[in-house]
Design an enzyme around this catalytic site. Structure first.
Site, PDB file in Angstrom:
ATOM      1  N   SER A 121       6.713  -1.411   6.518  1.00 41.23           N
ATOM      2  CA  SER A 121       6.098  -0.279   7.198  1.00 41.23           C
ATOM      3  C   SER A 121       6.032  -0.563   8.689  1.00 41.23           C
ATOM      4  CB  SER A 121       4.691  -0.018   6.650  1.00 41.23           C
ATOM      5  OG  SER A 121       4.095   1.093   7.292  1.00 41.23           O
ATOM      6  N   LYS A 173       4.323  -1.078  -1.432  1.00 44.10           N
ATOM      7  CA  LYS A 173       4.779  -0.143  -0.408  1.00 44.10           C
ATOM      8  C   LYS A 173       4.776   1.282  -0.945  1.00 44.10           C
ATOM      9  CE  LYS A 173       6.664   1.188   3.510  1.00 44.10           C
ATOM     10  NZ  LYS A 173       7.420   2.399   3.296  1.00 44.10           N
ATOM     11  N   HIS A 176       1.261   2.402  -0.789  1.00 47.63           N
ATOM     12  CA  HIS A 176       0.983   2.583   0.641  1.00 47.63           C
ATOM     13  C   HIS A 176       1.439   3.960   1.103  1.00 47.63           C
ATOM     14  CE1 HIS A 176       2.700   2.555   4.731  1.00 47.63           C
ATOM     15  NE2 HIS A 176       1.762   1.699   5.082  1.00 47.63           N
ATOM     16  N   ASN A 177       2.655   4.354   0.716  1.00 47.40           N
ATOM     17  CA  ASN A 177       3.171   5.643   1.146  1.00 47.40           C
ATOM     18  C   ASN A 177       2.443   6.796   0.474  1.00 47.40           C
ATOM     19  OD1 ASN A 177       4.978   4.086   2.569  1.00 47.40           O
ATOM     20  ND2 ASN A 177       6.703   5.419   2.144  1.00 47.40           N
ATOM     21  N   GLU A 180      -0.602   7.260   2.425  1.00 48.01           N
ATOM     22  CA  GLU A 180      -0.196   7.895   3.685  1.00 48.01           C
ATOM     23  C   GLU A 180      -0.077   9.413   3.505  1.00 48.01           C
ATOM     24  OE1 GLU A 180       4.115   7.951   5.503  1.00 48.01           O
ATOM     25  OE2 GLU A 180       3.175   6.011   5.920  1.00 48.01           O
TER      26      GLU A 180
END
Length: 301
Positions: A121, A173, A176-177, A180
């Site tokens: 990221s 990840k 994480h997205n 987001e």
């Protein structure tokens, strides 16, 4: 450390340059000649084929992939594996599905090659600010690449780490997205509410700037929101169409499989899908049903 960077799009090229700044020798490869020339203009070496790239690196080699998820990663690995030898390390720094990474790690393990999945990221700001790196795979291989991770991260002692076995980096990840998506959607909805309250004539760039300091909702995403509004307060010329990279979908699917309630991430994903509907049949159906049961009428389109 000598590192081969495969895939010289903006992020791959920036990562190669940051590694070089950290004292590492980087040799880049991309099938596109323009991408290779772009890296050479930054003062880095390139190779014109995968075979030439592998030959340019001393064994045991480290090869870092920054190519689109899915078939391009498999095709690259298919071409690479015959060129490698036991002890080499392959890193997938793209946005691959963690299940694909687990499968690829198993294939590489059969020939003694280490495979690390590295969720990355930082976007276009990573060259200057550093990258957040979530590494999955063999602990000894991750430790061997510590100097590279330390060079790419915001600081040697923060912003990166081995988070678990194969697949763990890309799984982290993915989540994480998904987070987001939810954060971006909340900011977007909040500013939309303020923009619609015309009687108060709120100065949205001012509000964003105020929130950046001391507020409990301050974040880097809010910093970017403030920048966007300062440059274009009415967001003129921007189409209301929001793509998705696929990781939000994977996050929602995992939440369902794991029986975890994730309504914010799910609705944020659905709003992105909705943004692409120029002529929504579902909305037409809602209007028709409302007219049928309540006689409310419909607008002619």
């Amino acid at each position: 450390m000598d590192i081969g960077m495969i895939g010289l799009g903006k992020m791959g090229a920036n990562m190669a340059q940051r590694l070089q700044r950290g004292g590492h020798r980087v040799v880049g490869y991309d099938p596109g000649e323009a991408a290779r020339l772009g890296l050479e203009e930054r003062g880095l070496e390139t190779a014109d084929s995968l075979a030439a790239l592998v030959a340019a690196l001393p064994a045991p080699r480290t090869l870092w992939l920054m190519v689109p998820a899915g078939a391009p990663v498999d095709a690259t690995l298919e071409a690479l594996r015959p060129l490698l030898q036991a002890g080499d390390v392959l890193v997938d720094g793209g946005n691959s599905n963690y299940r694909d990474s687990q499968r690829r790690a198993g294939q590489c393990r059969e020939q003694g090659v280490h495979f690390l999945d590295c969720g990355t990221s930082g976007g276009v700001w990573g060259l200057g600010e550093g990258y957040s790196l979530m590494v999955g795979g063999d602990a000894s291989a991750a430790e061997r690449l510590r100097p590279a991770f330390e060079a790419l991260a915001p600081a040697p002692d923060r912003g990166w780490g081995r988070v678990g076995p194969s697949g763990a980096g890309h799984f982290a990840k993915m989540v994480h997205n998904g987070i987001e998506y939810g954060m971006m959607q909340a900011y977007a909805e909040g500013f939309a509410i303020m923009q619609r309250k015309e009687s108060l004539a709120l100065d949205l760039p001012q509000v964003a700037e105020i929130w950046r300091h001391g507020s409990v909702v301050r974040s880097w995403l809010l910093d970017l929101t403030a920048d966007a509004l300062a440059d274009n307060p009415a967001l003129e010329g921007i189409a209301p169409y929001v793509p998705d990279s696929g990781e939000g979908r994977w996050t929602v699917a995992e939440a369902i499989d794991l029986d975890v309630s994730a309504p914010v991430i799910t609705l944020a994903l659905l709003e992105r899908l909705r943004s692409r509907e120029d002529d929504s049949f579902a909305d037409k159906m809602l209007a028709a049903l409302r007219d049928r049961f309540g006689g409310h009428g419909v607008r002619q389109g």
